[in-house]
Design a protein around this motif. Sequence first.
Motif, PDB file in Angstrom:
ATOM      1  N   LYS A   1      28.679  27.972  37.492  1.00 37.84           N
ATOM      2  CA  LYS A   1      29.870  27.488  36.976  1.00 37.84           C
ATOM      3  C   LYS A   1      30.383  26.288  37.497  1.00 37.84           C
ATOM      4  O   LYS A   1      30.567  25.205  36.963  1.00 37.84           O
ATOM      5  CB  LYS A   1      31.002  28.629  36.917  1.00 37.84           C
ATOM      6  CG  LYS A   1      30.605  29.672  36.298  1.00 37.84           C
ATOM      7  CD  LYS A   1      31.789  30.874  36.349  1.00 37.84           C
ATOM      8  CE  LYS A   1      32.168  31.412  37.796  1.00 37.84           C
ATOM      9  NZ  LYS A   1      31.215  31.998  38.441  1.00 37.84           N
TER      10      LYS A   1
ATOM     11  N   SER B   1      38.892  27.405  40.148  1.00 35.74           N
ATOM     12  CA  SER B   1      40.047  28.320  40.165  1.00 35.74           C
ATOM     13  C   SER B   1      39.646  29.497  41.346  1.00 35.74           C
ATOM     14  O   SER B   1      40.483  29.842  41.894  1.00 35.74           O
ATOM     15  CB  SER B   1      40.441  28.936  39.007  1.00 35.74           C
ATOM     16  OG  SER B   1      39.381  29.941  38.404  1.00 35.74           O
TER      17      SER B   1
ATOM     18  N   ARG C   1      40.138  32.033  46.869  1.00 33.38           N
ATOM     19  CA  ARG C   1      39.565  32.333  48.237  1.00 33.38           C
ATOM     20  C   ARG C   1      40.430  31.671  49.201  1.00 33.38           C
ATOM     21  O   ARG C   1      40.681  32.382  50.387  1.00 33.38           O
ATOM     22  CB  ARG C   1      38.289  31.380  48.288  1.00 33.38           C
ATOM     23  CG  ARG C   1      37.143  32.063  47.498  1.00 33.38           C
ATOM     24  CD  ARG C   1      35.946  30.909  47.431  1.00 33.38           C
ATOM     25  NE  ARG C   1      34.895  31.534  46.774  1.00 33.38           N
ATOM     26  CZ  ARG C   1      33.747  32.305  47.438  1.00 33.38           C
ATOM     27  NH1 ARG C   1      33.918  32.421  48.699  1.00 33.38           N
ATOM     28  NH2 ARG C   1      32.857  32.751  46.920  1.00 33.38           N
TER      29      ARG C   1
ATOM     30  N   ARG D   1      47.824  37.194  40.888  1.00 31.18           N
ATOM     31  CA  ARG D   1      47.146  36.697  39.543  1.00 31.18           C
ATOM     32  C   ARG D   1      48.243  35.724  38.620  1.00 31.18           C
ATOM     33  O   ARG D   1      47.921  34.581  38.355  1.00 31.18           O
ATOM     34  CB  ARG D   1      46.666  37.521  38.677  1.00 31.18           C
ATOM     35  CG  ARG D   1      45.427  38.322  38.880  1.00 31.18           C
ATOM     36  CD  ARG D   1      44.522  38.540  38.166  1.00 31.18           C
ATOM     37  NE  ARG D   1      43.704  37.497  37.724  1.00 31.18           N
ATOM     38  CZ  ARG D   1      42.601  36.845  38.358  1.00 31.18           C
ATOM     39  NH1 ARG D   1      42.308  37.559  39.391  1.00 31.18           N
ATOM     40  NH2 ARG D   1      42.233  35.794  37.879  1.00 31.18           N
TER      41      ARG D   1
ATOM     42  N   ARG E   1      36.985  33.232  36.061  1.00 28.09           N
ATOM     43  CA  ARG E   1      36.658  34.469  35.594  1.00 28.09           C
ATOM     44  C   ARG E   1      37.611  34.733  34.172  1.00 28.09           C
ATOM     45  O   ARG E   1      37.252  35.516  33.445  1.00 28.09           O
ATOM     46  CB  ARG E   1      37.145  35.661  36.461  1.00 28.09           C
ATOM     47  CG  ARG E   1      36.431  35.641  37.725  1.00 28.09           C
ATOM     48  CD  ARG E   1      34.844  35.734  37.615  1.00 28.09           C
ATOM     49  NE  ARG E   1      34.176  35.650  39.128  1.00 28.09           N
ATOM     50  CZ  ARG E   1      33.650  34.619  39.636  1.00 28.09           C
ATOM     51  NH1 ARG E   1      34.357  33.563  39.249  1.00 28.09           N
ATOM     52  NH2 ARG E   1      33.104  34.767  40.837  1.00 28.09           N
ATOM     53  N   ASP E   2      38.825  34.045  34.300  1.00 30.51           N
ATOM     54  CA  ASP E   2      39.829  34.619  33.134  1.00 30.51           C
ATOM     55  C   ASP E   2      40.313  33.217  32.499  1.00 30.51           C
ATOM     56  O   ASP E   2      41.377  33.028  32.070  1.00 30.51           O
ATOM     57  CB  ASP E   2      40.918  35.439  33.904  1.00 30.51           C
ATOM     58  CG  ASP E   2      41.783  34.630  35.002  1.00 30.51           C
ATOM     59  OD1 ASP E   2      41.039  33.768  35.257  1.00 30.51           O
ATOM     60  OD2 ASP E   2      42.817  34.961  35.111  1.00 30.51           O
TER      61      ASP E   2
ATOM     62  N   ARG F   1      22.627  31.017  45.516  1.00 33.79           N
ATOM     63  CA  ARG F   1      23.966  31.092  46.386  1.00 33.79           C
ATOM     64  C   ARG F   1      23.385  31.115  47.644  1.00 33.79           C
ATOM     65  O   ARG F   1      24.116  30.424  48.524  1.00 33.79           O
ATOM     66  CB  ARG F   1      24.530  32.204  46.028  1.00 33.79           C
ATOM     67  CG  ARG F   1      25.786  32.677  46.775  1.00 33.79           C
ATOM     68  CD  ARG F   1      26.754  31.447  47.122  1.00 33.79           C
ATOM     69  NE  ARG F   1      27.229  30.892  45.782  1.00 33.79           N
ATOM     70  CZ  ARG F   1      28.287  31.260  45.137  1.00 33.79           C
ATOM     71  NH1 ARG F   1      29.079  32.138  45.466  1.00 33.79           N
ATOM     72  NH2 ARG F   1      28.761  30.543  44.119  1.00 33.79           N
TER      73      ARG F   1
ATOM     74  N   ARG G   1      31.241  42.045  44.069  1.00 37.26           N
ATOM     75  CA  ARG G   1      32.410  41.354  43.285  1.00 37.26           C
ATOM     76  C   ARG G   1      32.252  41.179  41.800  1.00 37.26           C
ATOM     77  O   ARG G   1      33.297  41.442  41.082  1.00 37.26           O
ATOM     78  CB  ARG G   1      32.365  39.871  43.707  1.00 37.26           C
ATOM     79  CG  ARG G   1      32.640  39.618  45.064  1.00 37.26           C
ATOM     80  CD  ARG G   1      33.014  38.139  45.257  1.00 37.26           C
ATOM     81  NE  ARG G   1      31.960  37.401  45.651  1.00 37.26           N
ATOM     82  CZ  ARG G   1      31.535  36.146  45.153  1.00 37.26           C
ATOM     83  NH1 ARG G   1      32.483  35.643  44.235  1.00 37.26           N
ATOM     84  NH2 ARG G   1      30.496  35.406  45.530  1.00 37.26           N
TER      85      ARG G   1
ATOM     86  N   ASP H   1      35.534  42.389  39.829  1.00 40.70           N
ATOM     87  CA  ASP H   1      36.152  41.502  38.920  1.00 40.70           C
ATOM     88  C   ASP H   1      36.294  42.042  37.289  1.00 40.70           C
ATOM     89  O   ASP H   1      36.907  41.837  36.607  1.00 40.70           O
ATOM     90  CB  ASP H   1      35.374  40.158  38.961  1.00 40.70           C
ATOM     91  CG  ASP H   1      35.554  39.448  40.173  1.00 40.70           C
ATOM     92  OD1 ASP H   1      36.388  39.899  41.043  1.00 40.70           O
ATOM     93  OD2 ASP H   1      34.747  38.306  40.558  1.00 40.70           O
TER      94      ASP H   1
ATOM     95  N   ARG I   1      38.565  45.556  37.100  1.00 41.96           N
ATOM     96  CA  ARG I   1      40.140  45.463  37.553  1.00 41.96           C
ATOM     97  C   ARG I   1      41.005  45.599  36.370  1.00 41.96           C
ATOM     98  O   ARG I   1      40.377  45.048  35.208  1.00 41.96           O
ATOM     99  CB  ARG I   1      40.558  44.350  38.388  1.00 41.96           C
ATOM    100  CG  ARG I   1      40.156  42.878  37.376  1.00 41.96           C
ATOM    101  CD  ARG I   1      40.325  41.461  38.576  1.00 41.96           C
ATOM    102  NE  ARG I   1      40.393  40.579  37.666  1.00 41.96           N
ATOM    103  CZ  ARG I   1      39.869  39.355  38.202  1.00 41.96           C
ATOM    104  NH1 ARG I   1      39.451  39.401  39.378  1.00 41.96           N
ATOM    105  NH2 ARG I   1      39.846  38.466  37.327  1.00 41.96           N
TER     106      ARG I   1
END
Length: 228
Positions: free
Chosen positions: A16, A34, A39, A109, A130-131, A157, A180, A184, A187
């Motif tokens: 991404k 984001s 982080r 958030r 993610r959102d 990675r 993760r 993610d 949740r």
Amino acid sequence: MKKIIIAIDGYSACGKSTTAKQVAAVLGYRYIDSGAMYRAVTLYFLDHHVALTNPKEVEKALVQVQLTFHVNSHGVTEMFLNGVNVEKKIRKMRISENVSPVSALKEVRVAMVDQQRKLGKDKGIVMDGRDIGTVVFPDAELKLFLTADMQVRAARRQQELLEKDNLVDLDTVIANITERDRIDSTRKESPLVKATDAVEIDTTHITIDEQVDEVLRQAVSKMMRKKK
Ligand code: CDP
């Protein structure tokens, strides 16, 4: 051509950020990572021993967190926490291992989404996370959802970490990405899901250049349509 918002979401290490950075550079758009914001909040919470189970403490801590992005002399955007460059620190495994539980907190958030929307108010922005297409910019003109096979994601990675002098074995990388993704996606607050109007791109067998070209093609088509 009218400026648009490009939202790029997807699982960990699907390419991404690499795609978003290059697309933004070609279009002359601003790139916002984001994930770097989550982080940086995690770094602050760890260093200040913030109890994640205590919403009051979390809210109090968030008031102390000031996040800014600065472009360095090489044109690379870096994350600053309370005026200090934390770009290197936030990429370490210590943060990767703690970021998802922090990002699952409602208070966190709300604070991040508010800042992200402000950053996008003038459009001309590429934001990855993610959102972004589901919650931050549900009206984004272009939404992408990136996927890739786990082995490919982990190897990419691991290589990225190595380039930043972090030697991490492949099993540790796979375990972290898997965990993760699990947190993610499950949740309660803004789980990672593909927006219904997002275009899915599987990056397993394509190069970065091909990925970037595909996104640019889609972006230009949206920008032309917006002009009319
Ligand atoms: O680079 P990578 O895909 O591994 O992760 P990142 O984009 O740096 O994001 C780190 C973590 O922040 C994710 O695993 C999520 O827990 C959280 N995050 C989020 O909840 N919402 C976002 N919009 C971006 C990241």
